[in-house]
Design an enzyme around this catalytic site. Structure first.
Site, PDB file in Angstrom:
ATOM      1  N   HIS A 150      -7.744   3.139   3.864  1.00 45.90           N
ATOM      2  CA  HIS A 150      -7.667   3.905   5.116  1.00 45.90           C
ATOM      3  C   HIS A 150      -9.041   4.112   5.747  1.00 45.90           C
ATOM      4  O   HIS A 150      -9.142   4.310   6.967  1.00 45.90           O
ATOM      5  CB  HIS A 150      -7.037   5.279   4.870  1.00 45.90           C
ATOM      6  CG  HIS A 150      -5.563   5.255   4.635  1.00 45.90           C
ATOM      7  ND1 HIS A 150      -5.024   4.923   3.412  1.00 45.90           N
ATOM      8  CD2 HIS A 150      -4.518   5.515   5.457  1.00 45.90           C
ATOM      9  CE1 HIS A 150      -3.699   4.990   3.497  1.00 45.90           C
ATOM     10  NE2 HIS A 150      -3.368   5.340   4.715  1.00 45.90           N
ATOM     11  N   CYS A 157      -4.382  -1.193  -2.055  1.00 46.82           N
ATOM     12  CA  CYS A 157      -4.507   0.252  -2.283  1.00 46.82           C
ATOM     13  C   CYS A 157      -5.385   0.460  -3.511  1.00 46.82           C
ATOM     14  O   CYS A 157      -5.025   0.028  -4.612  1.00 46.82           O
ATOM     15  CB  CYS A 157      -3.126   0.860  -2.502  1.00 46.82           C
ATOM     16  SG  CYS A 157      -3.118   2.619  -2.931  1.00 46.82           S
ATOM     17  N   ASN A 158      -6.541   1.100  -3.328  1.00 49.77           N
ATOM     18  CA  ASN A 158      -7.445   1.320  -4.457  1.00 49.77           C
ATOM     19  C   ASN A 158      -6.832   2.222  -5.514  1.00 49.77           C
ATOM     20  O   ASN A 158      -7.025   2.012  -6.713  1.00 49.77           O
ATOM     21  CB  ASN A 158      -8.752   1.938  -3.949  1.00 49.77           C
ATOM     22  CG  ASN A 158      -9.611   0.947  -3.192  1.00 49.77           C
ATOM     23  OD1 ASN A 158     -10.352   0.175  -3.787  1.00 49.77           O
ATOM     24  ND2 ASN A 158      -9.515   0.967  -1.875  1.00 49.77           N
ATOM     25  N   THR A 159      -6.065   3.220  -5.094  1.00 50.53           N
ATOM     26  CA  THR A 159      -5.458   4.144  -6.050  1.00 50.53           C
ATOM     27  C   THR A 159      -4.420   3.430  -6.904  1.00 50.53           C
ATOM     28  O   THR A 159      -4.382   3.603  -8.133  1.00 50.53           O
ATOM     29  CB  THR A 159      -4.813   5.327  -5.313  1.00 50.53           C
ATOM     30  OG1 THR A 159      -5.807   5.963  -4.496  1.00 50.53           O
ATOM     31  CG2 THR A 159      -4.256   6.333  -6.295  1.00 50.53           C
ATOM     32  N   TYR A 205      -0.727   8.645  -2.463  1.00 52.33           N
ATOM     33  CA  TYR A 205      -0.787   8.308  -3.884  1.00 52.33           C
ATOM     34  C   TYR A 205      -1.897   9.070  -4.616  1.00 52.33           C
ATOM     35  O   TYR A 205      -1.850   9.225  -5.829  1.00 52.33           O
ATOM     36  CB  TYR A 205      -1.061   6.812  -4.042  1.00 52.33           C
ATOM     37  CG  TYR A 205       0.157   5.917  -4.051  1.00 52.33           C
ATOM     38  CD1 TYR A 205       1.438   6.377  -3.733  1.00 52.33           C
ATOM     39  CD2 TYR A 205       0.020   4.564  -4.389  1.00 52.33           C
ATOM     40  CE1 TYR A 205       2.531   5.543  -3.743  1.00 52.33           C
ATOM     41  CE2 TYR A 205       1.126   3.716  -4.407  1.00 52.33           C
ATOM     42  CZ  TYR A 205       2.370   4.201  -4.087  1.00 52.33           C
ATOM     43  OH  TYR A 205       3.448   3.367  -4.105  1.00 52.33           O
ATOM     44  N   GLY A 206      -2.912   9.492  -3.867  1.00 55.30           N
ATOM     45  CA  GLY A 206      -4.110  10.029  -4.512  1.00 55.30           C
ATOM     46  C   GLY A 206      -3.895  11.262  -5.358  1.00 55.30           C
ATOM     47  O   GLY A 206      -4.712  11.553  -6.232  1.00 55.30           O
ATOM     48  N   ASP A 215       0.857  -1.183   0.000  1.00 56.58           N
ATOM     49  CA  ASP A 215       0.000   0.000   0.000  1.00 56.58           C
ATOM     50  C   ASP A 215       0.896   1.237   0.000  1.00 56.58           C
ATOM     51  O   ASP A 215       2.082   1.163   0.315  1.00 56.58           O
ATOM     52  CB  ASP A 215      -0.908   0.010   1.235  1.00 56.58           C
ATOM     53  CG  ASP A 215      -1.917   1.160   1.234  1.00 56.58           C
ATOM     54  OD1 ASP A 215      -2.185   1.731   0.171  1.00 56.58           O
ATOM     55  OD2 ASP A 215      -2.431   1.491   2.320  1.00 56.58           O
ATOM     56  N   SER A 216       0.311   2.373  -0.322  1.00 56.87           N
ATOM     57  CA  SER A 216       1.050   3.629  -0.248  1.00 56.87           C
ATOM     58  C   SER A 216       1.412   3.968   1.195  1.00 56.87           C
ATOM     59  O   SER A 216       2.406   4.643   1.453  1.00 56.87           O
ATOM     60  CB  SER A 216       0.219   4.761  -0.849  1.00 56.87           C
ATOM     61  OG  SER A 216      -1.000   4.896  -0.143  1.00 56.87           O
ATOM     62  N   CYS A 231     -11.166   3.423  -0.192  1.00 50.82           N
ATOM     63  CA  CYS A 231      -9.757   3.552   0.150  1.00 50.82           C
ATOM     64  C   CYS A 231      -9.531   2.712   1.389  1.00 50.82           C
ATOM     65  O   CYS A 231     -10.378   2.705   2.301  1.00 50.82           O
ATOM     66  CB  CYS A 231      -9.398   5.021   0.407  1.00 50.82           C
ATOM     67  SG  CYS A 231      -7.729   5.276   1.077  1.00 50.82           S
TER      68      CYS A 231
END
Length: 262
Positions: A186, A74-76, A43-44, A11-12, A184
């Site tokens: 988070h 991480c979705n992004t 990352y967004g 993940d970021s 996300c």
């Protein structure tokens, strides 16, 4: 490749710990290597070409290090780089995507809300997801700039996070959404705060459990299931001391964090 090799979770930052928790619940007899690319958090707001190149570099390095599978927690990163990562590595790759499909199936009001990063919502992958599975419902998308890194920097219950949630959740409540997609990794950390700002009975959807089940299926198909002892290693491309403090704040316990740069 051996079943004894670890599953890499990437993940970021540390939002992916919510996915890691689901993986360890579903697959306790696996070893895990969690990598937080905090040097480039968040990352967004990064260009898609950067995220694609960075994701491929990380995947290739994880394969060289001996991972038997990779979970993009991480979705992004999924939106920007999943296809490129799959093309660049022989590893089984499990990627996240916002739960738009189950949300569209579960809504009673016909209105679905999606909280995600700006980059995720702008991606062609997300637009396809909505077009394929939610064209028959109204989808309210809400970009949440700053939320992920504020959760990490100041904690899920901080005043700064509460202020951001006030701004970001209100349009979904006002628009009549009865299902909210946590787009996300988070955002499960602040699920209680989101639920508090929505009408009673609103369903919140995150994808950790679905990712764990898909990981189990892919490993079983490849003959790589099991073989570990539940060990966990955590690494970051940023400052280990800072990540150690954030892990302790989010998980409630201290863990050793090493520095690792793909």
């Amino acid at each position: 490749m051996s079943s004894r090799q670890p599953i890499a979770v990437f993940d970021s930052g540390l939002g992916g710990l919510t996915v890691l928790h689901a993986l360890r619940e579903c697959l306790p007899r696996e070893d895990y290597f969690y990598f937080a690319d905090t040097r480039f958090l968040p990352y967004g707001d990064k260009p898609e070409v950067f995220l694609r190149e960075r994701g491929v570099a990380i995947a290739e390095a994880l394969a060289r290090q001996g991972a038997k599978a990779m979970v993009i927690a991480c979705n992004t990163a999924t939106a920007a780089a999943a296809e490129a990562i799959r093309a660049a590595t022989p590893l089984p790759v499990v990627a996240l995507e916002p739960g738009v499909k189950p949300a569209a199936q579960q809504t009673r009001s016909g209105v679905v809300g999606v909280l995600a990063t700006t980059r995720t919502l702008q991606s062609a992958r997300f637009q396809r997801l909505v077009g394929n599975h939610a064209s028959h419902v109204r989808v309210i998308t809400q970009a949440c700039p700053g939320l992920a890194d504020t959760i990490e920097a100041q904690g899920p219950g901080s005043n700064a996070v509460e202020t951001l949630l006030d701004d970001y959740v209100a349009p979904l409540a006002q628009g009549g959404a009865d299902v909210v997609v946590l787009g996300c990794t988070h955002y499960p950390w602040v699920a209680e705060g989101i639920a508090r700002r929505m009408p009673a009975g609103t369903v919140l959807l995150d994808t950790g459990a679905a990712v764990a089940r898909q990981t189990e299926r892919l490993l079983a198909a490849a003959g790589l299931l099991g073989g570990g002892e539940g060990r966990l290693s955590v690494a970051t491309s940023g400052a280990p001391q800072q990540v150690t403090a954030t892990v302790a704040r989010l998980l409630g316990r201290k863990m050793h964090v090493e520095h690792w740069e793909p």
